[in-house]
Design a protein around this motif. Structure first.
Motif, PDB file in Angstrom:
ATOM      1  N   ILE A  31      -3.239   9.154   2.522  1.00 44.47           N
ATOM      2  CA  ILE A  31      -1.976   8.569   2.086  1.00 44.47           C
ATOM      3  C   ILE A  31      -0.893   8.702   3.153  1.00 44.47           C
ATOM      4  N   PHE A  32      -1.067   9.610   4.125  1.00 40.46           N
ATOM      5  CA  PHE A  32      -0.082   9.773   5.200  1.00 40.46           C
ATOM      6  C   PHE A  32      -0.274   8.728   6.304  1.00 40.46           C
ATOM      7  N   LEU A  33      -1.404   8.031   6.274  1.00 37.38           N
ATOM      8  CA  LEU A  33      -1.742   7.087   7.339  1.00 37.38           C
ATOM      9  C   LEU A  33      -1.901   5.655   6.843  1.00 37.38           C
ATOM     10  N   LEU A  34      -2.542   5.493   5.679  1.00 40.13           N
ATOM     11  CA  LEU A  34      -2.980   4.176   5.234  1.00 40.13           C
ATOM     12  C   LEU A  34      -1.873   3.166   4.923  1.00 40.13           C
ATOM     13  N   PRO A  35      -0.709   3.565   4.429  1.00 38.15           N
ATOM     14  CA  PRO A  35       0.312   2.540   4.153  1.00 38.15           C
ATOM     15  C   PRO A  35       0.588   1.615   5.335  1.00 38.15           C
ATOM     16  N   ALA A  36       0.644   2.163   6.544  1.00 37.73           N
ATOM     17  CA  ALA A  36       0.921   1.339   7.722  1.00 37.73           C
ATOM     18  C   ALA A  36      -0.260   0.443   8.067  1.00 37.73           C
ATOM     19  N   LEU A  37      -1.489   0.966   7.915  1.00 40.86           N
ATOM     20  CA  LEU A  37      -2.684   0.169   8.227  1.00 40.86           C
ATOM     21  C   LEU A  37      -2.829  -0.998   7.254  1.00 40.86           C
ATOM     22  N   VAL A  38      -2.575  -0.735   5.979  1.00 43.34           N
ATOM     23  CA  VAL A  38      -2.645  -1.802   4.978  1.00 43.34           C
ATOM     24  C   VAL A  38      -1.548  -2.840   5.244  1.00 43.34           C
ATOM     25  N   TYR A  39      -0.359  -2.356   5.609  1.00 41.18           N
ATOM     26  CA  TYR A  39       0.746  -3.266   5.906  1.00 41.18           C
ATOM     27  C   TYR A  39       0.424  -4.130   7.121  1.00 41.18           C
ATOM     28  N   GLY A  40      -0.302  -3.587   8.076  1.00 40.12           N
ATOM     29  CA  GLY A  40      -0.688  -4.350   9.257  1.00 40.12           C
ATOM     30  C   GLY A  40      -1.599  -5.513   8.931  1.00 40.12           C
ATOM     31  N   ILE A  41      -2.313  -5.428   7.811  1.00 40.73           N
ATOM     32  CA  ILE A  41      -3.235  -6.498   7.404  1.00 40.73           C
ATOM     33  C   ILE A  41      -2.563  -7.480   6.443  1.00 40.73           C
ATOM     34  N   LEU A  42      -1.861  -6.952   5.433  1.00 40.35           N
ATOM     35  CA  LEU A  42      -1.329  -7.792   4.365  1.00 40.35           C
ATOM     36  C   LEU A  42       0.183  -7.999   4.435  1.00 40.35           C
ATOM     37  N   GLY A  43       0.860  -7.259   5.311  1.00 38.19           N
ATOM     38  CA  GLY A  43       2.300  -7.421   5.414  1.00 38.19           C
ATOM     39  C   GLY A  43       3.010  -7.110   4.112  1.00 38.19           C
ATOM     40  N   HIS A  44       3.964  -7.960   3.747  1.00 36.18           N
ATOM     41  CA  HIS A  44       4.779  -7.713   2.554  1.00 36.18           C
ATOM     42  C   HIS A  44       3.952  -7.706   1.271  1.00 36.18           C
ATOM     43  N   ALA A  45       2.763  -8.295   1.291  1.00 38.20           N
ATOM     44  CA  ALA A  45       1.925  -8.361   0.085  1.00 38.20           C
ATOM     45  C   ALA A  45       0.972  -7.166  -0.027  1.00 38.20           C
ATOM     46  N   SER A  46       1.235  -6.096   0.699  1.00 35.85           N
ATOM     47  CA  SER A  46       0.320  -4.958   0.755  1.00 35.85           C
ATOM     48  C   SER A  46       0.016  -4.351  -0.601  1.00 35.85           C
ATOM     49  N   ILE A  47       0.963  -4.414  -1.521  1.00 34.46           N
ATOM     50  CA  ILE A  47       0.773  -3.792  -2.827  1.00 34.46           C
ATOM     51  C   ILE A  47      -0.438  -4.379  -3.557  1.00 34.46           C
ATOM     52  N   LEU A  48      -0.836  -5.617  -3.177  1.00 32.46           N
ATOM     53  CA  LEU A  48      -1.990  -6.244  -3.833  1.00 32.46           C
ATOM     54  C   LEU A  48      -3.267  -5.435  -3.617  1.00 32.46           C
ATOM     55  N   ALA A  49      -3.429  -4.859  -2.428  1.00 33.14           N
ATOM     56  CA  ALA A  49      -4.613  -4.043  -2.158  1.00 33.14           C
ATOM     57  C   ALA A  49      -4.621  -2.800  -3.037  1.00 33.14           C
ATOM     58  N   TYR A  50      -3.438  -2.202  -3.248  1.00 35.08           N
ATOM     59  CA  TYR A  50      -3.344  -1.022  -4.112  1.00 35.08           C
ATOM     60  C   TYR A  50      -3.668  -1.385  -5.556  1.00 35.08           C
ATOM     61  N   ILE A  51      -3.188  -2.546  -5.990  1.00 34.43           N
ATOM     62  CA  ILE A  51      -3.468  -2.994  -7.356  1.00 34.43           C
ATOM     63  C   ILE A  51      -4.953  -3.248  -7.537  1.00 34.43           C
ATOM     64  N   PHE A  52      -5.574  -3.892  -6.530  1.00 39.12           N
ATOM     65  CA  PHE A  52      -7.002  -4.196  -6.620  1.00 39.12           C
ATOM     66  C   PHE A  52      -7.831  -2.905  -6.655  1.00 39.12           C
ATOM     67  N   CYS A  53      -7.548  -1.985  -5.723  1.00 35.85           N
ATOM     68  CA  CYS A  53      -8.281  -0.712  -5.694  1.00 35.85           C
ATOM     69  C   CYS A  53      -7.986   0.113  -6.940  1.00 35.85           C
ATOM     70  N   GLY A  54      -6.740   0.058  -7.391  1.00 36.85           N
ATOM     71  CA  GLY A  54      -6.383   0.782  -8.604  1.00 36.85           C
ATOM     72  C   GLY A  54      -7.143   0.260  -9.808  1.00 36.85           C
ATOM     73  N   PHE A  55      -7.315  -1.068  -9.882  1.00 37.07           N
ATOM     74  CA  PHE A  55      -8.079  -1.670 -10.982  1.00 37.07           C
ATOM     75  C   PHE A  55      -9.527  -1.182 -10.945  1.00 37.07           C
ATOM     76  N   ILE A  56     -10.135  -1.189  -9.748  1.00 37.18           N
ATOM     77  CA  ILE A  56     -11.514  -0.723  -9.628  1.00 37.18           C
ATOM     78  C   ILE A  56     -11.636   0.728 -10.090  1.00 37.18           C
ATOM     79  N   PHE A  57     -10.717   1.569  -9.633  1.00 45.60           N
ATOM     80  CA  PHE A  57     -10.831   2.993  -9.964  1.00 45.60           C
ATOM     81  C   PHE A  57     -10.413   3.295 -11.391  1.00 45.60           C
ATOM     82  N   MET A  58      -9.590   2.450 -11.999  1.00 45.37           N
ATOM     83  CA  MET A  58      -9.310   2.626 -13.416  1.00 45.37           C
ATOM     84  C   MET A  58     -10.553   2.311 -14.238  1.00 45.37           C
ATOM     85  N   CYS A  59     -11.256   1.249 -13.857  1.00 45.18           N
ATOM     86  CA  CYS A  59     -12.525   0.918 -14.531  1.00 45.18           C
ATOM     87  C   CYS A  59     -13.548   2.040 -14.326  1.00 45.18           C
TER      88      CYS A  59
END
Length: 440
Positions: A31-59
């Motif tokens: 969590i100390f590193l990944l926010p920037a790496l995810v932002y480098g791929i998705l930019g302002h829409a980065s939260i979508l990756a968290y929502i997608f992974c969160g959905f998988i792990f909630m299931c």
């Protein structure tokens, strides 16, 4: 007065302990590193990756919660797979779990601790000092684990809640300084980009299920494990989303120029130069917390495999006074130290994500098999609403994420599974020839 002698694990872990282990393992160095790496791929829409992974792990959390209620035994995901699909699948899952995931992760985390310390104290960059540091960490962790799960959990709780409360304080202040232009976006990114970001991010979510491994030490495993795990997963998902939104909202495109330490940059913006040192200390505590939980819980998987007859029986020995699997603890402690000190783990880290996904896939298949057979060791067990649908959706999502891995990663995990299958078959044949009983 003499201590009571026992051959069983002691039930001393409550729901708070399960929640703590989920948070301890999941909220680590990533969590100390990944926010920037995810932002480098998705930019302002980065939260979508968290929502997608969160959905998988909630299931996954719902599936594993029901499994923990149905099979409230020591071993976690390994024992679910073993009960559902038999000894060969159990043997592969057991070794894949404690070696292909756990020991390699411990080697990486010990080195991460030395690297963090080395950024402020250069002596930790010297080989001799690093080896001594690894030996001290391993010995201390094994000592606590040997004394009992209760002592280990006290230490883990101190580390875990220190990092959780510190992160909450940092994020709470950051949320008051958000520039909403940094977290808004127009249109959706390509699905492939979401997948690329998710395969990075999913590493941060991995490992929380290890909190279910000590079912035999939970006070009320049919309730403590499932509820604690699900609550912990929800807290992790909400925490990760909030941390990322705070970092992105304050830093925006500054994250692209600070990809190695986005949270340190966030703290620096809020607190000045002192912020870097605060996050350095916090990251050290976060990694140590994760390492401590893994070192504490991993021997329970080894112990369970030995108790089921899949590994050497000496690994199932329980200390008569402390009620801990002391041989498994010592064996893994030596192995973890050896991998960390030699650097051998670096060549095998490619296995960690793939092995975790394979074990998750096997556990979800076990969940569906138990459901379809309506098999449970517990009366009136917890059932997930729309559970079959959730299980199938989870399998599809896991398969999609799995095949986002590189060809080298897929080849490495495939060869490792084949090797374990061959070892199991050879071992079975040797037992047949020596007329030893074979576990079925």
């Amino acid at each position: 007065m003499a201590e009571k002698q026992t051959t069983e694990l002691k039930r001393e872990v409550g729901m708070g302990g399960v929640i703590t282990n989920v948070l301890s393992i999941s909220i680590g160095s990533g969590i100390f590193l990944l926010p920037a790496l995810v932002y480098g791929i998705l930019g302002h829409a980065s939260i979508l990756a968290y929502i997608f992974c969160g959905f998988i792990f909630m299931c996954l959390g719902l599936c594993f919660g029901e499994l923990g209620n149905r099979v409230p035994d020591t071993g976690g995901l390994y024992v679910y797979i073993n009960r559902a699909f038999g000894p060969m699948a159990g043997f592969i899952a057991n070794i894949l779990y404690w070696l292909g995931v756990g020991v390699l992760a411990c080697g990486a985390l010990m080195n991460a601790l030395a690297d963090i310390a080395g950024s402020y104290f250069p002596i930790f960059k010297e080989t001799g000092m690093r080896v001594a540091f690894f030996a001290a960490i391993s010995a201390f962790s094994c000592f606590l684990n040997f004394k009992g799960i209760k002592d280990s959990m006290v230490f883990i709780k101190i580390l875990t809640w220190t990092k959780v409360l510190s992160l909450m304080a940092l994020v709470s202040i950051a949320l008051t300084q958000i520039d909403f232009a940094n977290i808004s976006w127009e249109g959706f990114p390509e699905f492939g980009q979401v997948g690329e970001a998710s395969i990075l991010l999913i590493f941060a979510f991995l490992g929380g299920e290890l909190a279910l491994a000590n079912g035999g030490e939970m006070k009320d495993p049919t309730r403590t494990g499932p509820m604690g795990f699900i609550i912990g997963i929800v807290m992790v998902i909400l925490g990760f989303c909030t941390i990322h939104l705070a970092a992105q909202g304050v830093l925006g495109d500054l994250m692209l120029t600070n990809q190695e330490a986005p949270l340190a940059e966030l703290a620096k913006v809020i607190f000045g130069e002192t912020g870097f040192l605060l996050v350095l200390i916090l990251s050290f505590i976060a990694v140590w917390s994760t390492l401590s939980s893994i070192i504490t819980l991993l021997p329970r998987i080894l112990y369970a495999g030995a108790k089921d007859g899949l590994l050497h029986p000496v690994l199932s020995k329980v200390h008569p006074s402390h009620g801990t699997p002391y041989v498994a603890i010592l064996f893994l402690g030596v192995l973890e130290f050896a991998f960390a000190a030699s650097g051998s783990f670096r060549y095998l880290l490619v296995l960690v994500t793939g092995a975790s996904l394979v074990i998750y896939f096997g556990a979800v298949l076990a969940y569906l098999k138990f459901r379809w057979k309506n098999k449970s060791d517990v009366p009136n067990y917890f059932r997930v609403p729309f559970g079959n649908t959730i299980g199938i959706i989870t399998l599809i999502a896991l398969a999609w994420v799995f095949f986002q891995l590189s060809n080298n990663e897929l080849l490495a995990i495939g060869l490792f599974i084949v090797l374990l299958a061959v070892i199991y078959i050879l071992r079975t044949q040797i037992k047949k020839r020596s007329n030893e009983p074979i576990i079925n």
